[in-house]
Design a protein around this motif. Structure first.
Motif, short mmCIF file in Angstrom:
data_model
loop_
_atom_site.label_atom_id
_atom_site.label_comp_id
_atom_site.label_asym_id
_atom_site.label_seq_id
_atom_site.Cartn_x
_atom_site.Cartn_y
_atom_site.Cartn_z
N LEU A 49 3.66 16.30 26.80
CA LEU A 49 3.64 17.60 27.45
C LEU A 49 3.45 17.38 28.95
CD1 LEU A 49 1.74 20.77 26.22
CD2 LEU A 49 1.74 20.17 28.63
N THR A 50 4.17 18.14 29.76
CA THR A 50 3.99 18.05 31.21
C THR A 50 3.72 19.43 31.79
OG1 THR A 50 6.34 18.32 31.73
CG2 THR A 50 5.55 16.07 31.36
N CYS A 51 2.84 19.47 32.78
CA CYS A 51 2.60 20.67 33.57
C CYS A 51 3.06 20.38 34.99
CB CYS A 51 1.12 21.04 33.59
SG CYS A 51 0.50 21.79 32.08
N THR A 52 3.71 21.35 35.63
CA THR A 52 4.12 21.19 37.01
C THR A 52 3.60 22.35 37.86
OG1 THR A 52 6.24 22.28 36.61
CG2 THR A 52 6.20 19.89 36.42
N LEU A 53 3.54 22.07 39.16
CA LEU A 53 3.07 23.02 40.16
C LEU A 53 4.04 23.00 41.33
CD1 LEU A 53 0.92 24.74 41.81
CD2 LEU A 53 -0.14 22.52 42.39
N ASP A 54 4.50 24.19 41.73
CA ASP A 54 5.26 24.30 42.96
C ASP A 54 4.68 25.46 43.77
OD1 ASP A 54 6.33 26.70 41.91
OD2 ASP A 54 8.07 25.67 41.09
N LYS A 55 5.33 25.82 44.85
CA LYS A 55 4.76 26.82 45.75
C LYS A 55 4.66 28.19 45.11
CE LYS A 55 4.73 27.55 50.72
NZ LYS A 55 5.36 27.18 52.01
N ILE A 56 5.45 28.42 44.08
CA ILE A 56 5.45 29.73 43.42
C ILE A 56 4.35 29.83 42.36
CG2 ILE A 56 6.81 31.31 41.98
CD1 ILE A 56 9.31 30.12 43.37
N SER A 57 4.16 28.75 41.58
CA SER A 57 3.22 28.84 40.47
C SER A 57 2.82 27.47 39.95
CB SER A 57 3.84 29.63 39.31
OG SER A 57 2.97 29.71 38.20
N GLY A 58 1.66 27.42 39.34
CA GLY A 58 1.27 26.27 38.53
C GLY A 58 1.65 26.54 37.08
N SER A 59 0.96 25.88 36.14
CA SER A 59 1.27 26.08 34.72
C SER A 59 0.10 25.61 33.87
CB SER A 59 2.54 25.32 34.34
OG SER A 59 2.47 23.96 34.69
N GLY A 60 0.11 26.05 32.60
CA GLY A 60 -1.00 25.66 31.75
C GLY A 60 -0.72 25.91 30.28
N PHE A 61 -1.64 25.41 29.44
CA PHE A 61 -1.50 25.56 28.00
C PHE A 61 -2.87 25.66 27.36
CE2 PHE A 61 -1.51 21.01 28.96
CZ PHE A 61 -2.34 20.45 28.01
N GLN A 62 -2.92 26.07 26.11
CA GLN A 62 -4.18 26.17 25.38
C GLN A 62 -3.95 25.81 23.92
OE1 GLN A 62 -5.02 30.41 25.97
NE2 GLN A 62 -4.67 30.78 23.79
N SER A 63 -5.05 25.42 23.26
CA SER A 63 -4.95 25.02 21.86
C SER A 63 -4.79 26.22 20.95
CB SER A 63 -6.21 24.23 21.45
OG SER A 63 -7.37 25.03 21.56
N LYS A 64 -4.11 25.99 19.84
CA LYS A 64 -4.01 27.02 18.82
C LYS A 64 -5.34 27.19 18.08
CE LYS A 64 0.92 26.04 17.93
NZ LYS A 64 1.56 27.29 18.34
N LYS A 65 -6.07 26.10 17.94
CA LYS A 65 -7.35 26.12 17.23
C LYS A 65 -8.51 26.42 18.18
CE LYS A 65 -6.16 22.45 13.89
NZ LYS A 65 -6.53 21.07 13.49
N GLU A 66 -9.59 26.89 17.58
CA GLU A 66 -10.89 26.94 18.24
C GLU A 66 -11.78 25.87 17.59
OE1 GLU A 66 -12.12 31.29 19.68
OE2 GLU A 66 -11.91 31.12 17.51
#
Length: 285
Positions: A49-66
């Motif tokens: 999985l990759t997250c990228t950041l540019d001048k417009i926005s960053g990015s993110g993810f979260q787990s399905k589980k708790e």
């Protein structure tokens, strides 16, 4: 005879590959990409999985589980080159005004200067328990394993299996401890040049964008988890020795080495910040 042996070998290999797939898990199965408008992506059949950041926005993810207690591993490769002003956050958190949280945050730096690994623990919405470290390797050159081991006795932060910090359960001394609120795993790559690098003195250089952080080899085999708030949190009954793990003498020695040589901030030694006396847990480590 030879053909039969070859067929058996291929079946064995296929079985091993299936097992490997189960062990390392798939990001498709374990996580949802939550923001970034296409800037976070899953590759290699769910193994990267990759997250990228540019001048417009960053990015993110979260787990399905708790999770409510667990030993959770993630391999991360951080933003390379001039990463000043960027933050790669990897943490567990519950929701609500009195949330609990266990933080790894990686604060970028100018080329040639070390990343800062920022750690914190929140209980009931209260944090202020920062410890910061340099790393003993270049975290942008390859993947390294960052582990949270959270059980009723303590929270252990580990890097490549080496403990760097422990937050003990000091409820007996009146210190709140996260033990009742299930937490999801979150990660994001975002701009924080108002504070992240040298207190905000070094700003992000957008000519280096897009910035990218990569993740692989997620492992939550040893954990208590649920897939819905309507379910009870359940544990893996066959591998719950982690539930009562504390550091042994060898690990305490490793942690002392890290803290002596690589720790750059410890709230438990910041007398200027706490003129009325250090937090209670600082005297019960």
């Amino acid at each position: 005879m030879a053909a039969s042996a070859t067929k058996q070998s291929l079946l064995l290999l296929a079985s091993l590959l299936v097992l490997i797939g189960i062990t390392t898990g798939s990001f498709y199965d374990s996580f949802d990409i939550t923001w970034g408008a296409g800037r976070a992506n899953i590759f290699e059949s769910g193994q990267l999985l990759t997250c990228t950041l540019d001048k417009i926005s960053g990015s993110g993810f979260q787990s399905k589980k708790e999770y409510l207690f667990g030993k959770i591993d993630m391999k991360i490769k951080l933003v390379a080159g001039n990463s000043a002003g960027t933050v790669t956050a990897y943490y567990l958190s519950s929701k609500g005004e009195k949330w609990d949280e266990i933080d790894f945050e990686f604060l970028g730096n100018v080329t040639g200067q070390p990343y800062v690994l920022h750690t914190n623990v929140f209980t009931g919405g209260k944090g202020d328990r920062e410890m910061q470290f340099y790393l003993w390797f270049d975290p942008t050159a390859d993947f390294h394993t960052y582990t949270v081991l959270w059980n009723p006795l303590n929270i252990i932060f580990l890097v490549d299996g080496i403990p760097i910090r422990v937050f003990k359960n000091n409820e007996a001394n009146g210190v709140a401890y996260p033990k009742n609120q299930p937490m999801k795993i979150y990660s994001s790559l975002w701009e924080a040049d108002d504070w992240a690098t040298q207190g905000g003195r070094v700003k992000i250089d957008w000519t280096n964008a897009p910035f990218s952080a990569s993740y692989k080899s997620f492992n939550d085999v040893d954990c208590c988890s649920r897939t819905s708030i309507w379910n009870w949190v359940t544990c893996n009954a066959n591998s719950n020795s982690w539930m009562w793990t504390t550091l042994n003498s060898n690990q305490l020695g490793q942690m002392k080495w890290v803290q002596d040589d690589f720790m750059i901030y410890n709230y438990c030694t910041d007398f200027k910040r706490f003129p009325q006396g250090l937090p209670t847990e600082c005297n019960h480590n």
